[in-house]
Structure formats: structure tokens, C-alpha cells
Design a protein around this motif. Structure first.
Motif, PDB file in Angstrom:
ATOM      1  N   LEU A   1       3.035   7.678 -20.574  1.00 28.73           N
ATOM      2  CA  LEU A   1       2.146   6.714 -19.919  1.00 28.73           C
ATOM      3  C   LEU A   1       1.147   6.086 -20.889  1.00 28.73           C
ATOM      4  CD1 LEU A   1       1.471   8.807 -16.694  1.00 28.73           C
ATOM      5  CD2 LEU A   1       3.091   6.921 -16.978  1.00 28.73           C
ATOM      6  N   PHE A   2       1.159   6.527 -22.147  1.00 33.97           N
ATOM      7  CA  PHE A   2       0.286   5.974 -23.179  1.00 33.97           C
ATOM      8  C   PHE A   2       1.121   5.149 -24.157  1.00 33.97           C
ATOM      9  CE2 PHE A   2      -1.802   9.666 -21.497  1.00 33.97           C
ATOM     10  CZ  PHE A   2      -3.148   9.343 -21.479  1.00 33.97           C
ATOM     11  N   ASP A   3       0.537   4.074 -24.656  1.00 29.63           N
ATOM     12  CA  ASP A   3       1.307   3.197 -25.541  1.00 29.63           C
ATOM     13  C   ASP A   3       1.153   3.604 -27.003  1.00 29.63           C
ATOM     14  OD1 ASP A   3      -1.157   2.213 -26.438  1.00 29.63           O
ATOM     15  OD2 ASP A   3      -1.033   0.361 -25.276  1.00 29.63           O
ATOM     16  N   ALA A   4       1.648   2.758 -27.907  1.00 28.44           N
ATOM     17  CA  ALA A   4       1.693   3.096 -29.332  1.00 28.44           C
ATOM     18  C   ALA A   4       0.317   3.271 -29.952  1.00 28.44           C
ATOM     19  CB  ALA A   4       2.483   2.029 -30.090  1.00 28.44           C
ATOM     20  N   THR A   5      -0.701   2.646 -29.363  1.00 31.80           N
ATOM     21  CA  THR A   5      -2.059   2.777 -29.896  1.00 31.80           C
ATOM     22  C   THR A   5      -2.874   3.831 -29.147  1.00 31.80           C
ATOM     23  OG1 THR A   5      -2.828   0.960 -28.484  1.00 31.80           O
ATOM     24  CG2 THR A   5      -2.096   0.399 -30.711  1.00 31.80           C
ATOM     25  N   GLY A   6      -2.227   4.534 -28.218  1.00 29.13           N
ATOM     26  CA  GLY A   6      -2.899   5.608 -27.501  1.00 29.13           C
ATOM     27  C   GLY A   6      -3.555   5.196 -26.209  1.00 29.13           C
ATOM     28  N   ASN A   7      -3.372   3.945 -25.785  1.00 32.14           N
ATOM     29  CA  ASN A   7      -3.998   3.478 -24.559  1.00 32.14           C
ATOM     30  C   ASN A   7      -3.171   3.864 -23.335  1.00 32.14           C
ATOM     31  OD1 ASN A   7      -6.146   2.209 -25.888  1.00 32.14           O
ATOM     32  ND2 ASN A   7      -4.920   0.373 -26.245  1.00 32.14           N
ATOM     33  N   LEU A   8      -3.845   4.208 -22.250  1.00 31.84           N
ATOM     34  CA  LEU A   8      -3.185   4.503 -20.989  1.00 31.84           C
ATOM     35  C   LEU A   8      -2.699   3.181 -20.399  1.00 31.84           C
ATOM     36  CD1 LEU A   8      -2.481   6.710 -18.912  1.00 31.84           C
ATOM     37  CD2 LEU A   8      -4.714   6.335 -17.867  1.00 31.84           C
ATOM     38  N   ARG A   9      -1.403   2.908 -20.586  1.00 29.04           N
ATOM     39  CA  ARG A   9      -0.832   1.609 -20.194  1.00 29.04           C
ATOM     40  C   ARG A   9       0.651   1.791 -19.898  1.00 29.04           C
ATOM     41  NH1 ARG A   9       1.952  -2.511 -22.626  1.00 29.04           N
ATOM     42  NH2 ARG A   9       1.921  -1.483 -24.664  1.00 29.04           N
ATOM     43  N   ASP A  10       1.103   1.196 -18.827  1.00 27.92           N
ATOM     44  CA  ASP A  10       2.516   1.303 -18.452  1.00 27.92           C
ATOM     45  C   ASP A  10       3.328   0.277 -19.241  1.00 27.92           C
ATOM     46  OD1 ASP A  10       4.942   1.679 -17.302  1.00 27.92           O
ATOM     47  OD2 ASP A  10       4.315   1.266 -15.245  1.00 27.92           O
ATOM     48  N   TRP A  11       4.112   0.761 -20.205  1.00 24.15           N
ATOM     49  CA  TRP A  11       4.922  -0.131 -21.040  1.00 24.15           C
ATOM     50  C   TRP A  11       6.412  -0.026 -20.706  1.00 24.15           C
ATOM     51  CZ3 TRP A  11       8.126   3.032 -24.047  1.00 24.15           C
ATOM     52  CH2 TRP A  11       7.669   4.344 -24.275  1.00 24.15           C
ATOM     53  N   TRP A  12       6.701   0.567 -19.567  1.00 29.30           N
ATOM     54  CA  TRP A  12       8.079   0.811 -19.166  1.00 29.30           C
ATOM     55  C   TRP A  12       8.578  -0.250 -18.174  1.00 29.30           C
ATOM     56  CZ3 TRP A  12      11.035   5.476 -20.103  1.00 29.30           C
ATOM     57  CH2 TRP A  12      10.391   6.375 -20.968  1.00 29.30           C
ATOM     58  N   ALA A  13       9.840  -0.669 -18.345  1.00 27.59           N
ATOM     59  CA  ALA A  13      10.501  -1.443 -17.301  1.00 27.59           C
ATOM     60  C   ALA A  13      10.695  -0.522 -16.098  1.00 27.59           C
ATOM     61  CB  ALA A  13      11.849  -1.956 -17.796  1.00 27.59           C
ATOM     62  N   PRO A  14      10.533  -1.019 -14.879  1.00 26.80           N
ATOM     63  CA  PRO A  14      10.607  -0.157 -13.698  1.00 26.80           C
ATOM     64  C   PRO A  14      11.875   0.685 -13.630  1.00 26.80           C
ATOM     65  CG  PRO A  14       9.767  -2.308 -13.088  1.00 26.80           C
ATOM     66  CD  PRO A  14      10.188  -2.416 -14.524  1.00 26.80           C
ATOM     67  N   GLN A  15      13.007   0.092 -13.977  1.00 22.65           N
ATOM     68  CA  GLN A  15      14.249   0.846 -13.891  1.00 22.65           C
ATOM     69  C   GLN A  15      14.306   1.965 -14.930  1.00 22.65           C
ATOM     70  OE1 GLN A  15      13.952  -2.280 -14.881  1.00 22.65           O
ATOM     71  NE2 GLN A  15      15.347  -2.804 -16.574  1.00 22.65           N
ATOM     72  N   ASP A  16      13.655   1.757 -16.073  1.00 22.28           N
ATOM     73  CA  ASP A  16      13.614   2.799 -17.102  1.00 22.28           C
ATOM     74  C   ASP A  16      12.705   3.945 -16.674  1.00 22.28           C
ATOM     75  OD1 ASP A  16      15.306   1.373 -18.817  1.00 22.28           O
ATOM     76  OD2 ASP A  16      13.629   0.201 -19.571  1.00 22.28           O
TER      77      ASP A  16
ATOM     78  N   GLU B   1      -1.500  18.321 -10.214  1.00 23.48           N
ATOM     79  CA  GLU B   1      -2.033  16.950 -10.210  1.00 23.48           C
ATOM     80  C   GLU B   1      -2.498  16.540 -11.595  1.00 23.48           C
ATOM     81  OE1 GLU B   1      -3.877  16.342  -5.735  1.00 23.48           O
ATOM     82  OE2 GLU B   1      -5.011  17.533  -7.182  1.00 23.48           O
ATOM     83  N   ALA B   2      -3.031  17.479 -12.356  1.00 29.87           N
ATOM     84  CA  ALA B   2      -3.551  17.181 -13.688  1.00 29.87           C
ATOM     85  C   ALA B   2      -2.451  16.859 -14.686  1.00 29.87           C
ATOM     86  CB  ALA B   2      -4.386  18.351 -14.201  1.00 29.87           C
ATOM     87  N   VAL B   3      -1.205  17.183 -14.364  1.00 29.37           N
ATOM     88  CA  VAL B   3      -0.089  16.834 -15.250  1.00 29.37           C
ATOM     89  C   VAL B   3      -0.025  15.332 -15.472  1.00 29.37           C
ATOM     90  CG1 VAL B   3       2.433  16.784 -15.413  1.00 29.37           C
ATOM     91  CG2 VAL B   3       1.264  18.894 -14.732  1.00 29.37           C
ATOM     92  N   ASP B   4      -0.344  14.562 -14.437  1.00 33.95           N
ATOM     93  CA  ASP B   4      -0.353  13.096 -14.542  1.00 33.95           C
ATOM     94  C   ASP B   4      -1.741  12.649 -14.997  1.00 33.95           C
ATOM     95  OD1 ASP B   4      -0.389  10.315 -14.200  1.00 33.95           O
ATOM     96  OD2 ASP B   4       0.901  10.409 -12.433  1.00 33.95           O
ATOM     97  N   PRO B   5      -1.891  12.103 -16.216  1.00 34.26           N
ATOM     98  CA  PRO B   5      -3.221  11.744 -16.730  1.00 34.26           C
ATOM     99  C   PRO B   5      -3.920  10.674 -15.911  1.00 34.26           C
ATOM    100  CG  PRO B   5      -1.503  10.850 -18.147  1.00 34.26           C
ATOM    101  CD  PRO B   5      -0.823  11.778 -17.179  1.00 34.26           C
ATOM    102  N   ARG B   6      -3.176   9.925 -15.131  1.00 33.06           N
ATOM    103  CA  ARG B   6      -3.810   8.883 -14.312  1.00 33.06           C
ATOM    104  C   ARG B   6      -4.695   9.483 -13.225  1.00 33.06           C
ATOM    105  NH1 ARG B   6       1.869   5.861 -13.348  1.00 33.06           N
ATOM    106  NH2 ARG B   6       2.332   8.058 -12.875  1.00 33.06           N
ATOM    107  N   ASN B   7      -4.402  10.711 -12.841  1.00 28.73           N
ATOM    108  CA  ASN B   7      -5.203  11.354 -11.790  1.00 28.73           C
ATOM    109  C   ASN B   7      -6.590  11.761 -12.265  1.00 28.73           C
ATOM    110  OD1 ASN B   7      -3.157  11.135  -9.882  1.00 28.73           O
ATOM    111  ND2 ASN B   7      -2.269  13.127 -10.407  1.00 28.73           N
ATOM    112  N   SER B   8      -6.767  11.880 -13.565  1.00 22.73           N
ATOM    113  CA  SER B   8      -8.064  12.308 -14.095  1.00 22.73           C
ATOM    114  C   SER B   8      -8.751  11.202 -14.894  1.00 22.73           C
ATOM    115  CB  SER B   8      -7.898  13.560 -14.962  1.00 22.73           C
ATOM    116  OG  SER B   8      -6.976  13.327 -15.999  1.00 22.73           O
TER     117      SER B   8
END
Length: 686
Positions: free
Chosen positions: A533-548, A245-252
Motif C-alpha cells: 500500500l506504500f509507493d516507491a518513495t514510501g508514501n501511503l498511496r494506492d498504485w495498483w490497478a484494481p484487477q491487480d 485490524e493493525a495489519v492494514d496500515p490504513r486503519n492506523s
């Protein structure tokens, strides 16, 4: 990077990497280097590439009893230890005449205080008496709340629950408080699920009883406290998120208003906990364990206060036993023999190195860098980073599975990726910390208070990253490299820039596909199953198109399936879901390294020649495999599978290569060969 955690008891860190000053002659400095003598060319590389690349080494080298595992990184560690012995001994001799607060004075006096065994044994448990009395004076859950904050302040450890500052995952410009669960005695959490009569559980209980008897408890009381500790820690373990579960940073990362979190655990006064820590009450906190607070709340309701007071006393003793009487050595040795398969303790001189790394990391690293690190090594490694980075950028542009908006976001993130090589500029200033030659426990407490206050003072302020300051992964005296998603950057410590990882005087194929691949590995962490799951500035943010995102997960699942099919020990398969991030980083690392090598050879055609009957491509892939070759005892392999995000080295040595087209071409591996991985099963993410 791979971390070989040989020991399974978290409080025994000072006794886990046994070695002595005869280590280098014993295992041979030649073992540090890439060598054709480590190969077994009688083996068909398409049948068993691991044996082909490393069979000579596997047949020739025996694992010493004092080491739970050996491989390239252990050999590097042995040489580093010898260098550190000389560095520390020189400081110890000069400490008395060096300026107060200088690295030489602090390192030397710390070492001298730890080596004064007569004084330490004479003091017994007295250095802990004031703190044990504070725990004894706890009269209510409110008092307990405040002491939990103090406990972190004086130990840098977590018991039951703590609140600590760190970079906000959703806004890396600021520091926020995280609510964290208590650290447990057994590092391999799955051991808590073993039955009472299991060999591991019995060894842990005997260890606890023996430690407590030495600390002054009668046998019956020591047995009661040991049973209590195991009972509580089993309950704590059950409430924690799992390693997978800890592999996904959103869980923690679960931000909540202060009042909401307080309502989840009304038995504790979180404001008083923060007071004990010396911190103000924030508006919001980030919860790292979503199931933990309700479980702890129920325990606090159903158990008497004295249980938690007793547990705190046990935790305090375990935390400080490495600095107290040498009578504690035998219980440590005995539990290591069972849980880690290592029955030999390191000499005290070496344990001092581990303690300095944990408590005086940057000052001792500064002396190491001054004595052993060459600036030309830093320059060559920097050039390598730039070449690997360029190769990664080129590959992103060719990934057909990415839509253009996501590709541009990925390129932006990679272009903004930062890196630091070898050591920090500037160093953290420890000059104001009082370190003396006689009282090691006072020295430890002073250092912990300094470090903890520095972190607390960051709360509510703009984030300033302290480079090369992580005592587990990035100090200049640690053989490792580490990517940090919060800064979208990675650090390569000075100790990593030595043979066997970096043989700067060898042919390019060797060092590109060793250190270069490690650098590419760290870059890929920004784009693995968690880092993406982190963007260019290090923020936890989904920057992916769903299909990608769906396409990426499909690629990542190939690595899970591949690892799940590998048998580490009879009946024990590798842990694909736990290892997926590191395996993705390995695939990226070797791909970028090979591509950068081809560019380098096109610029330096005189280097594009066969050596030892092997082409640069062949030497590249053999160099990679030899770097991960491993001999480990069963306990270590089982720990790696259960709890380490890195797969065992005997898997890493070949698994990533199976996703590189040039690997098949270099050794004429064809469909039907055991090493052949069908094209549709190969990862093409990066």
C-alpha cells in the motif's frame, strides 16, 4: 523477522530474557550451526518435513526453565549476551579515565550506576518523589492535559493519550504529529478480556498490589489502585484497534485538522498537552486509533479526576521500577512465572544490557561493533543483498497475474529500495548527555529527555532518517532485520550477521537459505499485504490497478487459509489474518534465496556438489527449516498466536517451503504426501 516476546507485561522488559554467563556452555555453541545431527533422516520428508529437518535437535535439546523459548535466535542471543558482558565490563573499568561524553564513559558509568545496588536500595522511592508530587498537584482536566505531554517527555511512555512526531505516511518528506493511545501493562491485549478470576488476571492484580506496597502504599490502598488500573486498562483496551485490524496500515492513519480532533475529546486541552511536550500546535494530526478518543472522552466525563491521577502514579512507578529498589524483583519474578512460564530472573548484569539497549542503544552498539564485528562480514552480506535483489527483480518480470502498469510500478519500487548493513554512518551523537556513575534514575531521565527532544525538534522539518536507531528492531545489538515502509528500505543489524543466521564460512546453500532468505523476507515486506500500500518513495498511496489488487488479495488469502489450518497447540490454530504479512515475506524470502543460490552455483560450479549426502537444494531447505525450529512453553505459543504478526517457528519451518516448486523436486514429494500442497493453493504472488 521473528520476535519471540516471552513476557506479557510491558513494564517488565528488563526481566524477560533470562540468562546467565553459563548460558553458552549450557546449551552448547554447536547448537548455533546448521548440522545434519539436528535431523532425523528416519522420517520421510514428504510426511513430516519439520521432524525430518530437526527431529534430532527436538529430541536432544531441552528448553532451560529460565527461557520461555529456544531456537536458533535464542542461541544467537546467548552468545550476544556473553559478548555484551565483556564489552560493558571493559567500559565500566575504563569509564573513570575516559573522556566525558565518550561511549566508553557513558556506557561504563551507566552500568556502574545501575550496579550500585546499595545506593539504589538506600534511595528507595525518593528519585520519583518530585514527579509523583507533580501528579498530585494536578487540579483540573487542563492540568491533566499538560501533564500527559510532560509524562511522555520524562518517561518516553504514553498514558491515556499522547501526541508524538513521526514521518507522515502520506508524504514521507515531512514529519507530522500522531495522536496515540496509552500503552497498557499487559502486552497481550486479549488477556484483558479474561474473567476476573482467571489465573492471568489474578497474577496481574497480585503483581500490581505488591509493586504498590513496595512503593509505600498500605495494603488496602494498593488493592484499590490495582483494581482501578485493571478497570481503566480494560476500557482502554476495548477502544483500541485489534492486532488484525493493525495489519492494514490504513486503519492506523487518519489525518484530521487539529480542531476536529479537539472536538472529539473536549475534556482534554490538546494545546496544553503539546505545551507539556514542548511542542507547537500543528494544523493537522494523524489519529492512530479511530475508536479511542470518543471512549476516552466518555471516561473523562464519567469518572473523577482522581482516578486518572492515581493511574498516572501507578504508570510512573511501573515505568521506573526496574531502576529502583531491588525489592521490586520478587513481584516481577512471580508474575513472569505465571504469564510467561519463566520463574527465574536474569542476573542484574544482564538486565543492565536490556536497559542500555532501551536507553543508550547507539553508544553501546558502537562499542559492540568495534569489538566484535568484522568488515568482511559486511561486504559478504552486501553481496548477498545484491544477489537476492536481482532474483526478486527477475521474478517480478515473470508474474503473469500483474498488468504491465502495475508491474512497472512494482519494479520501480524495488529498484528504489534501499538497505543498510550492520551499523549506521554516522552514529547519533550522545556526547552532550550527562551520565554519571551514581544516580541511575537521573541517567535514565537525562537520556529520555535527550531522545524525546530530538524527536520533537524534527516536527515541521524535512525528514532525516536515523539509521539503526529503533530500540526494538534495528539497533546493531539486536538480532533482527526490519523493513521500514516510510523509507522503502531495510536494515540488518550487526548482531544478525552471526551464526546461526549467517555462517559465512559454510557452503552457499546454508547461508543463502538462512541470511539470504531473511534479506529476501525484508524486501518482500515492501510488497506484502501492508507494504504494497506504500509507493516507491514510501508514501501511503494506492498504485495498483484494481484487477491487480484483487489478484494479490486472492493470493494472500491462500496464506490465511493455510495458517488457519495449522494446529499450534491442541485446539489452538495459527492466526492466518494476523500472520499474513510475515508469511508472505517468508514465501518471498525463500523463493528469492533459492533462485539466487542457483545463479551463484552456476557461477561457481565447483560448489554445486553434494555434502553430507545432500544436494545444495536439499541443504537449502533443511537449513531454512532448522533456522525456525522452536521449543516454547505454552504461554509463549499462546501469546504468539494472539498478538504476534509472526507465526510460531514450528509452522514457519515448513509452511513457506510448500510454495516452492523446487522443494517438492528436491525431496520427491508427490501428491498424496502429507507435505504436498495442491498447486492451486500455492502462492505465486512474488
Amino acid at each position: 523477522m521473528q520476535r519471540l516476546m516471552a513476557v506479557l507485561i510491558s513494564c517488565l522488559a528488563t526481566a524477560t530474557h533470562a540468562a546467565d554467563q553459563t548460558a553458552i556452555p549450557e546449551i552448547g555453541p554447536d547448537q548455533l550451526a546448521f548440522s545434519v545431527t539436528n535431523m532425523d533422516r528416519r522420517v520421510d520428508p514428504g510426511v513430516d518435513f519439520y521432524r525430518y529437518a530437526s527431529g534430532g535437535w527436538l529430541d536432544r535439546v531441552e528448553r532451560p526453565e529460565r527461557l520461555a523459548a529456544i531456537g536458533a535466535f535464542q542461541f544467537m542471543a546467548e552468545r550476544l549476551k556473553a559478548q555484551m558482558v565483556r564489552t560493558i565490563n571493559e567500559a565500566a573499568e575504563k569509564a573513570a579515565t575516559s573522556p566525558q561524553g565518550s561511549p566508553v564513559q557513558q556506557v561504563g558509568d551507566f552500568y556502574n550506576s545501575y550496579m550500585d545496588v546499595a545506593a539504589i536500595d538506600a534511595a528507595g522511592m525518593e528519585p520519583l518523589r518530585p514527579e509523583l508530587e507533580r501528579i498530585g498537584a494536578i487540579a483540573s482536566l487542563g492540568d491533566l492535559s499538560e501533564y500527559l505531554g510532560r509524562y511522555t517527555l520524562v518517561t518516553s511512555d504514553f498514558a491515556l493519550l499522547s501526541i508524538v512526531p513521526s514521518t507522515d505516511r502520506a508524504d514521507t518528506t515531512r514529519t507530522v504529529f500522531y495522536v496515540v493511545s496509552g500503552k497498557l501493562g499487559l502486552l497481550q491485549g486479549s488477556l484483558y478480556e479474561e474473567k476476573d478470576d482467571s489465573r492471568q488476571i489474578q497474577a496481574y492484580l497480585v503483581f500490581l498490589r505488591d509493586i504498590l506496597k513496595i512503593a509505600g502504599h498500605r495494603p488496602a490502598e494498593a488493592a484499590r489502585l490495582a483494581d482501578l488500573t485493571l478497570d481503566l486498562e480494560r476500557a482502554f483496551h476495548a477502544a483500541k484497534i485489534t492486532p488484525v485490524e493493525a495489519v492494514d496500515p490504513r486503519n492506523s492513519y487518519n489525518p484530521q485538522p487539529f480542531a476536529t480532533l479537539q472536538a472529539e475529546i473536549p475534556e482534554l486541552d490538546l494545546a496544553r498537552l503539546l505545551k507539556g511536550l514542548g511542542a507547537e500546535v500543528p494544523e493537522t494530526l494523524a489519529l492512530t486509533e479511530p475508536r479511542y478518543l470518543p471512549a476516552l472522552s466518555q471516561m473523562l466525563r464519567n469518572r473523577p479526576l482522581v482516578d486518572f491521577k492515581d493511574y498516572l502514579k501507578v504508570k510512573l512507578i511501573l515505568k521506573f521500577q526496574p531502576y529502583l529498589t531491588t525489592a521490586f524483583d520478587e513481584p516481577v519474578r512471580a508474575v513472569n512465572a505465571t504469564l510467561a512460564g519463566v520463574s527465574v530472573l536474569p542476573p542484574r548484569e544482564e538486565r543492565a544490557q536490556d536497559l542500555m539497549r532501551e536507553n543508550l542503544g547507539q553508544p553501546v552498539s558502537r562499542l559492540y561493533v568495534e569489538n566484535y564485528f568484522k568488515e568482511e562480514t559486511r561486504a559478504k552480506a552486501t553481496d548477498m543483498v545484491q544477489r537476492i535483489h536481482a532474483a526478486f527483480l527477475e521474478r517480478i518480470k515473470t508474474r503473469s497475474w500483474l498488468s504491465e502498469p502495475t508491474r512497472q510500478a512494482a519494479i520501480d519500487k524495488l529498484e528504489k529500495l534501499s538497505f543498510n548493513i550492520a551499523y549506521p554512518d554516522p552514529w547519533i551523537d550522545y556526547s552532550g548527555v550527562a551520565i554519571g556513575p551514581r544516580n541511575v534514575v537521573a541517567n535514565i531521565m537525562n537520556l529520555i529527555a535527550f531522545d524525546t527532544k530530538r524527536e520533537i525538534d524534527k516536527a515541521g522539518k524535512p525528514v532525516v532518517h536515523d539509521a539503526f536507531s529503533d530500540t526494538h528492531s534495528t539497533l546493531p545489538i539486536i538480532i533482527n532485520a526490519a523493513y521500514d515502509s516510510s523509507i522503502n528500505g531495510f536494515e540488518v543489524p550487526a548482531a544478525m550477521l552471526q551464526p546461526a543466521a549467517f555462517e559465512a564460512d559454510r557452503d552457499a546453500a546454508v547461508y543463502f537459505c538462512r541470511l539470504g532468505a531473511v534479506l529476501g523476507h525484508e524486501m518482500t515486506h515492501g510488497f506484502d499485504s501492508g507494504g504494497r500500500l506504500f509507493d516507491a518513495t514510501g508514501n501511503l498511496r494506492d498504485w495498483w490497478a484494481p484487477q491487480d489488487a484483487a489478484a494479490f488479495e486472492k493470493e494472500a488469502h491462500k496464506l490465511i487459509d493455510q495458517a488457519n489450518g495449522f494446529e499450534v497447540l491442541p485446539g489452538l490454530k495459527a492466526n492466518g489474518p494476523l500472520n499474513v504479512k510475515e508469511n508472505m515475506a517468508d514465501v518471498g524470502g525463500i523463493n528469492f534465496a533459492y533462485q539466487a543460490l542457483q545463479t551463484y552455483l552456476s557461477e561457481h560450479p565447483a560448489d554445486n556438489v553434494e555434502i553430507d549426502g545432500m544436494t545444495p537444494a536439499q541443504r537449502c531447505f533443511v537449513a531454512w527449516a532448522q533456522m525456525w525450529t522452536l521449543k516454547a512453553n505454552e504461554q509463549t505459543l499462546r501469546y504468539l498466536v494472539a498478538a504476534d504478526t509472526h507465526a510460531p517457528g514450528n509452522y514457519r519451518a515448513f509452511a513457506a517451503l510448500q510454495h516452492v516448486e523446487a522443494f517438492y523436486e528436491a525431496f520427491d514429494i508427490e501428491e498424496g504426501d502429507p507435505m504436498w500442497l495442491a498447486p492451486e493453493k500455492r502462492v505465486n504472488a512474488w
